[in-house]
Write a protein that holds these residues in place. Sequence first.
Motif, PDB file in Angstrom:
ATOM      1  N   ALA A  92       6.399 -27.910 -17.190  1.00 44.32           N
ATOM      2  CA  ALA A  92       5.004 -27.696 -17.586  1.00 44.32           C
ATOM      3  C   ALA A  92       4.329 -28.984 -18.056  1.00 44.32           C
ATOM      4  O   ALA A  92       3.089 -29.048 -18.107  1.00 44.32           O
ATOM      5  CB  ALA A  92       4.923 -26.641 -18.682  1.00 44.32           C
ATOM      6  N   THR A  93       5.106 -30.009 -18.384  1.00 43.78           N
ATOM      7  CA  THR A  93       4.521 -31.284 -18.829  1.00 43.78           C
ATOM      8  C   THR A  93       4.272 -32.236 -17.666  1.00 43.78           C
ATOM      9  O   THR A  93       3.777 -33.353 -17.880  1.00 43.78           O
ATOM     10  CB  THR A  93       5.461 -31.975 -19.849  1.00 43.78           C
ATOM     11  OG1 THR A  93       6.684 -32.349 -19.197  1.00 43.78           O
ATOM     12  CG2 THR A  93       5.768 -31.057 -21.014  1.00 43.78           C
ATOM     13  N   ALA A  94       4.591 -31.815 -16.455  1.00 42.27           N
ATOM     14  CA  ALA A  94       4.395 -32.675 -15.278  1.00 42.27           C
ATOM     15  C   ALA A  94       2.913 -32.863 -14.996  1.00 42.27           C
ATOM     16  O   ALA A  94       2.064 -32.071 -15.431  1.00 42.27           O
ATOM     17  CB  ALA A  94       5.083 -32.075 -14.061  1.00 42.27           C
ATOM     18  N   ARG A  95       2.616 -33.904 -14.254  1.00 42.06           N
ATOM     19  CA  ARG A  95       1.261 -34.168 -13.793  1.00 42.06           C
ATOM     20  C   ARG A  95       1.326 -34.595 -12.332  1.00 42.06           C
ATOM     21  O   ARG A  95       2.315 -35.182 -11.909  1.00 42.06           O
ATOM     22  CB  ARG A  95       0.600 -35.273 -14.639  1.00 42.06           C
ATOM     23  CG  ARG A  95       0.366 -34.892 -16.089  1.00 42.06           C
ATOM     24  CD  ARG A  95      -0.665 -33.766 -16.212  1.00 42.06           C
ATOM     25  NE  ARG A  95      -0.889 -33.379 -17.605  1.00 42.06           N
ATOM     26  CZ  ARG A  95      -0.243 -32.408 -18.224  1.00 42.06           C
ATOM     27  NH1 ARG A  95       0.696 -31.726 -17.561  1.00 42.06           N
ATOM     28  NH2 ARG A  95      -0.496 -32.099 -19.458  1.00 42.06           N
ATOM     29  N   PRO A  96       0.276 -34.333 -11.562  1.00 41.93           N
ATOM     30  CA  PRO A  96       0.290 -34.798 -10.173  1.00 41.93           C
ATOM     31  C   PRO A  96       0.575 -36.292 -10.110  1.00 41.93           C
ATOM     32  O   PRO A  96       0.001 -37.079 -10.866  1.00 41.93           O
ATOM     33  CB  PRO A  96      -1.133 -34.467  -9.682  1.00 41.93           C
ATOM     34  CG  PRO A  96      -1.550 -33.308 -10.551  1.00 41.93           C
ATOM     35  CD  PRO A  96      -0.947 -33.583 -11.893  1.00 41.93           C
ATOM     36  N   ASN A  97       1.483 -36.644  -9.234  1.00 46.39           N
ATOM     37  CA  ASN A  97       1.930 -38.029  -9.063  1.00 46.39           C
ATOM     38  C   ASN A  97       2.688 -38.570 -10.266  1.00 46.39           C
ATOM     39  O   ASN A  97       2.988 -39.769 -10.322  1.00 46.39           O
ATOM     40  CB  ASN A  97       0.738 -38.957  -8.755  1.00 46.39           C
ATOM     41  CG  ASN A  97      -0.019 -38.538  -7.510  1.00 46.39           C
ATOM     42  OD1 ASN A  97       0.596 -38.178  -6.500  1.00 46.39           O
ATOM     43  ND2 ASN A  97      -1.345 -38.550  -7.589  1.00 46.39           N
ATOM     44  N   GLN A  98       2.958 -37.700 -11.227  1.00 42.43           N
ATOM     45  CA  GLN A  98       3.777 -38.085 -12.380  1.00 42.43           C
ATOM     46  C   GLN A  98       4.843 -37.013 -12.602  1.00 42.43           C
ATOM     47  O   GLN A  98       4.783 -36.235 -13.557  1.00 42.43           O
ATOM     48  CB  GLN A  98       2.916 -38.241 -13.640  1.00 42.43           C
ATOM     49  CG  GLN A  98       1.883 -39.350 -13.556  1.00 42.43           C
ATOM     50  CD  GLN A  98       1.087 -39.467 -14.842  1.00 42.43           C
ATOM     51  OE1 GLN A  98       1.495 -38.995 -15.905  1.00 42.43           O
ATOM     52  NE2 GLN A  98      -0.077 -40.110 -14.756  1.00 42.43           N
ATOM     53  N   PRO A  99       5.830 -36.950 -11.720  1.00 44.10           N
ATOM     54  CA  PRO A  99       6.847 -35.898 -11.830  1.00 44.10           C
ATOM     55  C   PRO A  99       7.704 -36.065 -13.072  1.00 44.10           C
ATOM     56  O   PRO A  99       7.918 -37.174 -13.560  1.00 44.10           O
ATOM     57  CB  PRO A  99       7.682 -36.090 -10.558  1.00 44.10           C
ATOM     58  CG  PRO A  99       7.486 -37.535 -10.194  1.00 44.10           C
ATOM     59  CD  PRO A  99       6.074 -37.855 -10.587  1.00 44.10           C
ATOM     60  N   VAL A 100       8.138 -34.931 -13.597  1.00 37.72           N
ATOM     61  CA  VAL A 100       9.106 -34.956 -14.693  1.00 37.72           C
ATOM     62  C   VAL A 100      10.494 -34.813 -14.091  1.00 37.72           C
ATOM     63  O   VAL A 100      10.667 -34.315 -12.979  1.00 37.72           O
ATOM     64  CB  VAL A 100       8.847 -33.820 -15.705  1.00 37.72           C
ATOM     65  CG1 VAL A 100       7.500 -33.997 -16.380  1.00 37.72           C
ATOM     66  CG2 VAL A 100       8.951 -32.458 -15.036  1.00 37.72           C
ATOM     67  N   GLU A 101      11.485 -35.257 -14.845  1.00 37.91           N
ATOM     68  CA  GLU A 101      12.859 -35.164 -14.382  1.00 37.91           C
ATOM     69  C   GLU A 101      13.678 -34.373 -15.395  1.00 37.91           C
ATOM     70  O   GLU A 101      13.364 -34.332 -16.583  1.00 37.91           O
ATOM     71  CB  GLU A 101      13.455 -36.560 -14.189  1.00 37.91           C
ATOM     72  CG  GLU A 101      12.742 -37.367 -13.110  1.00 37.91           C
ATOM     73  CD  GLU A 101      13.383 -38.730 -12.903  1.00 37.91           C
ATOM     74  OE1 GLU A 101      14.227 -39.127 -13.744  1.00 37.91           O
ATOM     75  OE2 GLU A 101      13.053 -39.397 -11.905  1.00 37.91           O
ATOM     76  N   ALA A 102      14.714 -33.728 -14.905  1.00 32.54           N
ATOM     77  CA  ALA A 102      15.603 -32.941 -15.768  1.00 32.54           C
ATOM     78  C   ALA A 102      16.999 -32.963 -15.169  1.00 32.54           C
ATOM     79  O   ALA A 102      17.162 -33.123 -13.957  1.00 32.54           O
ATOM     80  CB  ALA A 102      15.104 -31.513 -15.912  1.00 32.54           C
ATOM     81  N   THR A 103      17.985 -32.815 -16.035  1.00 31.78           N
ATOM     82  CA  THR A 103      19.377 -32.732 -15.594  1.00 31.78           C
ATOM     83  C   THR A 103      19.833 -31.286 -15.713  1.00 31.78           C
ATOM     84  O   THR A 103      19.678 -30.657 -16.766  1.00 31.78           O
ATOM     85  CB  THR A 103      20.288 -33.632 -16.445  1.00 31.78           C
ATOM     86  OG1 THR A 103      19.838 -34.990 -16.328  1.00 31.78           O
ATOM     87  CG2 THR A 103      21.728 -33.539 -15.974  1.00 31.78           C
TER      88      THR A 103
END
Length: 307
Positions: A79-90
């Motif tokens: 939910a904290t992602a932004r277009p062209n600013q992907p979030v990452e998770a393990t």
Amino acid sequence: MRQVLALWLVLLLLTGCGEKLHKQQSYVFGTLVEITLYGETEDKARRVTDQVLKDFDAMHQTLHAWQPGALEQLNARIATARPNQPVEATLTPELAAMLQDAQRLSERGEGLFNPAIGSLVRLWGFHSDTFEPRLPDPKAVEALVKAEPKMADLHIDGVKLSCANPAVRLDLGGYAKGYALDLAAATLRREGVRNALINIGGNIMALGSKGGQAWKVGIQHPRHAGALAMLELHDGEAIVRGELRDELPRRLLRLVQLEARHRAGPIDDQRQVDGRALRTGQLDGAQVDGGEHVLPAERDVGVREAR
């Protein structure tokens, strides 16, 4: 609760004197779970069913769509992602494998199966321990439809996930029970159990037989007491519950997942589409509407219109 939306498949096991049946029940995934073993000693049956139910409980905690757990943490991160600013998770290896499988199923079903629409499911009031039918804000629905959350928005490499669409909210309710059936069957087989019936709120898989006879499963009538029909399940066969009709106001039960890609709202006519065969490991699950079909676990039934 979601089980109000389901056509309850009630187990009608004919048990006579001296039959070597062991039954154990629990309440997991928001529904009643029952494991029935045939021909095992009491000690072994209890030990094995305890392990299966323990695995179910762990999965429930991990995959719960709105209570704290691994999936909820992942959704909060996305939910904290932004277009062209992907979030990452393990991810854990198990969750990564499940999400990749769900991606494959979504692609195979041309998006009709879409576990990424959890925010839409929430808008309609399903993410609650006590379901309250309500119509969501049309503007909120329109915004979600425009954002087009889909499983293809997830990019998974090993246990690393990235996503740039904050509208994605994962809800694996349409996947987890089939996966759990496969998990339980694998555990039972590994422990040397050859004859069992696994029932997760009407999603049922049979292993072996009951004393050389097919397992008998009754389908409860949706509006009257008693069974609508009796079916026989043989080794490796499974049924996945269908949906009740006309039970909730405004026909909410034909709302999500199967039509969300196109409408994201109530369906006003009498047509209902069964999901494409959603395969989870061994189970190539076909939706059963009113008990019309009992299918081998590996069979693909495609899409049909319910009568």
